[in-house]
Design an enzyme around this catalytic site. Structure first.
Site, short mmCIF file in Angstrom:
data_model
loop_
_atom_site.label_atom_id
_atom_site.label_comp_id
_atom_site.label_asym_id
_atom_site.label_seq_id
_atom_site.Cartn_x
_atom_site.Cartn_y
_atom_site.Cartn_z
N ASP A 1 -0.24 5.18 1.06
CA ASP A 1 -0.48 6.10 2.18
C ASP A 1 -0.58 5.32 3.49
O ASP A 1 -1.39 4.39 3.61
CB ASP A 1 -1.79 6.88 1.96
CG ASP A 1 -1.76 7.73 0.72
OD1 ASP A 1 -1.75 8.95 0.83
OD2 ASP A 1 -1.74 7.15 -0.39
N ASP B 1 0.86 -1.18 0.00
CA ASP B 1 0.00 0.00 0.00
C ASP B 1 0.90 1.23 0.00
O ASP B 1 2.11 1.15 0.22
CB ASP B 1 -0.90 -0.04 1.24
CG ASP B 1 -1.81 1.15 1.34
OD1 ASP B 1 -2.46 1.49 0.35
OD2 ASP B 1 -1.85 1.77 2.43
N ASP C 1 -1.78 -1.12 5.85
CA ASP C 1 -2.03 -0.56 7.18
C ASP C 1 -3.51 -0.49 7.51
O ASP C 1 -3.89 0.20 8.47
CB ASP C 1 -1.42 0.84 7.27
CG ASP C 1 -2.22 1.88 6.49
OD1 ASP C 1 -2.49 1.63 5.29
OD2 ASP C 1 -2.59 2.92 7.07
#
EC number: 3.1.3.18
Length: 231
Positions: free
Chosen positions: A11, A9, A172
């Site tokens: 961000d 991922d 996240d």
């Protein structure tokens, strides 16, 4: 089954982008005569892509839906501001460069799979010095579906000629975990990101990308990636 490739991922995983995202969101709000929101509040709105962020930022509600005309104007405004603010404060998290280099040294091909629009994804990778690490970059609008749909992960697998169980997803948020689950891939979640992952069962929780390298080295000894491990 050994790990043959890694998808990450963007961000909250590779890059700490929240200061620039928040600045663009508040600039958008000011154009609509709305007061600024605290950065921490806007951080709680991240996840699900730019369109969702604009809905949440305009309504100050994680489940909010702005009027279609307001949302359309908000998206145009946010994009205009984010274009100029894309990498003002955005930086890689500690351990990212070391982790990516170690993965590359192991001969593992790497992909970025994000819900961020591709128009922002490619330049922010370039401006932060990460672009050269990745063979595949998929934004939230690169395919007909985005995370948590498995299509982005399965597309990367098809391009590399590997099985989904051989692709490690690192993120996240529940978007990353769910995309991995839906694809049949293992998933590691980082504790420092924008989502509270403490209660999310996945293959494992880690503190930095360097820890992911250790997991990859020992992955073949794990009897099953389907066993949740929240710690």
């Amino acid at each position: 089954m050994p790990i043959k490739a890694i998808a990450l991922d963007l961000d909250g995983t590779l890059l700490d982008t929240i200061a620039d995202l928040a600045a663009a969101a508040n600039a958008m709000r000011r154009e609509h005569s709305l007061p600024d929101l605290p950065q921490a509040r806007l951080e709680s709105f991240v996840g699900g892509g730019m369109g969702q962020l604009v809905h949440r930022a305009l309504t100050d509600d994680r489940d909010g839906q702005a009027h279609p005309e307001l949302h359309e104007a908000g998206v145009a405004s946010f994009c205009r501001h984010y274009d100029r603010l894309l990498a003002v404060a955005t930086r890689p998290y500690p351990g990212v460069l070391e982790g990516l280099q170690a993965m590359r040294d192991m001969g593992l091909p790497l992909a970025v799979i994000t819900n961020k629009p591709i128009r922002f994804t490619v330049p922010v990778l370039q401006r932060t010095g990460l672009a050269d690490y990745f063979e595949i970059v998929l934004g939230g609008d690169s395919l007909p579906e985005k995370k948590p749909h498995p299509l982005p992960l399965l597309t990367a697998c098809a391009q590399w000629g590997i099985q989904a169980a051989e692709l490690l997803m690192i993120g996240d948020s529940h978007f990353d975990r769910d995309a991995a689950d839906n694809a049949g891939s293992p998933c590691l979640l980082l504790r420092y990101g924008y989502d509270d992952i403490s209660g999310l069962a996945c293959t494992g929780h880690i503190d930095n990308l360097v820890e992911a390298v250790d997991f990859v080295k020992n992955a073949a000894s794990f009897p099953s990636f389907g066993v949740p491990n929240p710690s």
